[in-house]
Design an enzyme around this catalytic site. Structure first.
Site, mmCIF file in Angstrom:
data_model
loop_
_atom_site.group_PDB
_atom_site.id
_atom_site.type_symbol
_atom_site.label_atom_id
_atom_site.label_comp_id
_atom_site.label_asym_id
_atom_site.label_seq_id
_atom_site.Cartn_x
_atom_site.Cartn_y
_atom_site.Cartn_z
ATOM 1 N N LYS A 21 0.802 -1.240 0.000
ATOM 2 C CA LYS A 21 0.000 0.000 0.000
ATOM 3 C C LYS A 21 0.830 1.284 0.000
ATOM 4 O O LYS A 21 0.430 2.270 -0.608
ATOM 5 C CB LYS A 21 -0.924 0.024 1.220
ATOM 6 C CG LYS A 21 -2.091 -0.931 1.116
ATOM 7 C CD LYS A 21 -3.020 -0.757 2.299
ATOM 8 C CE LYS A 21 -4.031 -1.890 2.318
ATOM 9 N NZ LYS A 21 -5.018 -1.761 3.368
ATOM 10 N N GLY B 186 -1.300 0.572 17.432
ATOM 11 C CA GLY B 186 -0.705 0.261 16.130
ATOM 12 C C GLY B 186 -0.516 1.551 15.336
ATOM 13 O O GLY B 186 -1.373 2.442 15.397
HETATM 14 P P1 NAP Z 1 0.979 -2.986 9.811
HETATM 15 O O1 NAP Z 1 1.353 -1.947 8.809
HETATM 16 O O2 NAP Z 1 1.862 -4.159 10.025
HETATM 17 O O3 NAP Z 1 0.786 -2.204 11.227
HETATM 18 C C1 NAP Z 1 0.529 -2.822 12.450
HETATM 19 C C2 NAP Z 1 1.387 -2.116 13.513
HETATM 20 O O4 NAP Z 1 1.014 -2.577 14.813
HETATM 21 C C3 NAP Z 1 2.877 -2.385 13.344
HETATM 22 O O5 NAP Z 1 3.595 -1.195 13.521
HETATM 23 C C4 NAP Z 1 3.153 -3.384 14.465
HETATM 24 O O6 NAP Z 1 4.488 -3.377 14.894
HETATM 25 C C5 NAP Z 1 2.213 -2.858 15.525
HETATM 26 N N1 NAP Z 1 1.934 -3.809 16.592
HETATM 27 C C6 NAP Z 1 1.953 -5.169 16.554
HETATM 28 N N2 NAP Z 1 1.618 -5.664 17.769
HETATM 29 C C7 NAP Z 1 1.359 -4.618 18.579
HETATM 30 C C8 NAP Z 1 0.961 -4.485 19.944
HETATM 31 N N3 NAP Z 1 0.754 -5.555 20.722
HETATM 32 N N4 NAP Z 1 0.794 -3.247 20.455
HETATM 33 C C9 NAP Z 1 1.026 -2.159 19.697
HETATM 34 N N5 NAP Z 1 1.439 -2.215 18.403
HETATM 35 C C10 NAP Z 1 1.582 -3.430 17.848
HETATM 36 O O7 NAP Z 1 -0.459 -3.583 9.487
HETATM 37 P P2 NAP Z 1 -1.737 -2.794 8.901
HETATM 38 O O8 NAP Z 1 -1.730 -2.847 7.427
HETATM 39 O O9 NAP Z 1 -1.819 -1.469 9.558
HETATM 40 O O10 NAP Z 1 -2.908 -3.767 9.387
HETATM 41 C C11 NAP Z 1 -3.145 -3.999 10.769
HETATM 42 C C12 NAP Z 1 -4.302 -4.981 10.907
HETATM 43 O O11 NAP Z 1 -5.480 -4.408 10.395
HETATM 44 C C13 NAP Z 1 -4.119 -6.299 10.153
HETATM 45 O O12 NAP Z 1 -4.595 -7.323 10.974
HETATM 46 C C14 NAP Z 1 -5.019 -6.159 8.950
HETATM 47 O O13 NAP Z 1 -5.539 -7.412 8.519
HETATM 48 C C15 NAP Z 1 -6.131 -5.287 9.489
HETATM 49 N N6 NAP Z 1 -6.761 -4.457 8.451
HETATM 50 C C16 NAP Z 1 -8.113 -4.517 8.339
HETATM 51 C C17 NAP Z 1 -8.746 -3.746 7.370
HETATM 52 C C18 NAP Z 1 -10.234 -3.831 7.211
HETATM 53 O O14 NAP Z 1 -10.736 -3.493 6.127
HETATM 54 N N7 NAP Z 1 -10.969 -4.233 8.222
HETATM 55 C C19 NAP Z 1 -7.999 -2.907 6.525
HETATM 56 C C20 NAP Z 1 -6.600 -2.847 6.702
HETATM 57 C C21 NAP Z 1 -5.989 -3.643 7.676
HETATM 58 P P3 NAP Z 1 5.480 -4.495 14.220
HETATM 59 O O15 NAP Z 1 5.522 -4.164 12.760
HETATM 60 O O16 NAP Z 1 6.779 -4.279 14.927
HETATM 61 O O17 NAP Z 1 4.856 -5.823 14.505
#
Ligand code: NAP
Length: 288
Positions: free
Chosen positions: A73, A134
């Site tokens: 993205k 996050g």
């Molecule tokens: P991402 O870019 O990997 O961001 C997630 C962030 O959370 C990372 O910085 C990660 O750190 C951090 N993190 C992990 N464990 C944590 C904790 N216990 N406490 C605080 N921070 C923590 O992922 P993303 O694209 O933002 O997506 C996040 C989630 O949202 C995924 O599960 C995805 O499937 C979901 N999502 C859903 C939708 C929807 O339409 N419903 C849309 C987009 C995303 P690290 O990288 O160091 O692990």
């Protein structure tokens, strides 16, 4: 119904790595079929190192549009001919339309989240104190749209503190009226921040795996809070379960997935998406 493919069938799709888990083809194809649009929506697994070449090739073979998911993205933004003002400000694109030989990027995650959040939780973010757990791609889109809607403050908490700090700085710069700060994820800091918040959003993957714990200390969840967990599979995450146990209003991420997809469908086809049908298809696919 069997899909008819002929010489005029348009191709839409989604790129990601990995991509086998995606639910988008189910509800996008159901919508195309319901509106009798001669198009198919297919998944493409694209390795990060092949992103640039793939975009060029998709345009060259006449693909009409694609969604973009993890991990592309943000990387895709500088590779496009044009990017909408909102996607540029967010720094992430989840929808690309190929038109007249040009690639145009949009972000429908932000608006998709907002539509779902308002519909399901019946809360206006204006003037609210918000905490987002996050600071990755999804948090960027969500914090942008909440600040745009007039959130009074946003607190960011990420295991990587500097990521939370950088996002807080960015949103503060774009929306000076929104007070932004970062906190560490130590229990005391996080619990204090949650106690001072009206809205808690989980934008981490914590809750997707069967043995994942609740992403925050459940004891910090209070009755004045509303909770949105953007995870859509499983539909009931530990955070949602803890919130419901305490009679706290809470919603999961199926609505965000649905509405970002419906907005992308509109950009791809120029038609209003059949949302009820897409929702039914999505719920059937996820299995609850
Ligand atoms: P991402 O870019 O990997 O961001 C997630 C962030 O959370 C990372 O910085 C990660 O750190 C951090 N993190 C992990 N464990 C944590 C904790 N216990 N406490 C605080 N921070 C923590 O992922 P993303 O694209 O933002 O997506 C996040 C989630 O949202 C995924 O599960 C995805 O499937 C979901 N999502 C859903 C939708 C929807 O339409 N419903 C849309 C987009 C995303 P690290 O990288 O160091 O692990």
């Amino acid at each position: 119904m069997t899909k008819k493919i002929d010489g005029k069938t348009k191709v839409l799709g989604i790129i990601g790595y990995p991509i086998k888990h995606t639910f988008s083809p189910y509800f996008q194809n159901a919508a195309l079929d319901a509106l009798r649009i001669n198009a198919v929506y297919v998944p493409f697994e694209v390795e990060p190192k092949k992103l640039r070449g793939t975009l060029r090739d998709l345009a060259a073979i006449g693909v009409s549009g694609i969604n973009v998911t993890i991990p592309h993205k943000e990387k895709v933004v500088p590779l496009l001919d044009k990017v909408s003002a909102e996607a540029k400000a967010i720094g992430a694109v989840n929808t690309i339309v190929f038109k007249g030989g040009k690639s145009i990027g949009y972000n429908t995650d932000a608006e998709g989240f907002l539509i779902s959040f308002k519909k399901e939780l019946k809360v206006n973010p204006k003037g609210k104190a918000i905490i987002i757990i996050g600071s990755g791609g999804a948090a960027k889109a969500i914090s942008y749209v909440l600040a745009r809607e007039g959130a009074a403050s946003i607190t960011f908490a990420d295991v990587v503190y500097r990521k939370a700090k950088a996002l807080a700085r960015k949103i503060r710069k774009d929306f000076p009226r929104c007070t932004c700060r970062a906190v560490s994820t130590t229990r005391s800091q996080l619990n204090n921040a949650i106690r001072g918040s009206d809205i808690l959003i989980n934008a981490t993957p914590v809750g997707m795996k069967a043995l994942d714990p609740c992403v925050v200390d459940p004891k910090a969840l209070h009755r004045g809070l509303v909770v949105y967990d953007i995870i859509y599979n499983p539909p009931l995450t530990p955070l949602l379960r803890e919130a419901r146990k305490r009679k706290i209003r809470a919603a999961g991420g199926i609505g965000m997935l649905l509405h970002q997809g419906a907005l992308s469908f509109g950009l791809f086809t120029g038609k209003r998406a059949p949302i009820s049908l897409m929702r039914a298809r999505l719920k059937k696919t996820i299995g609850r």
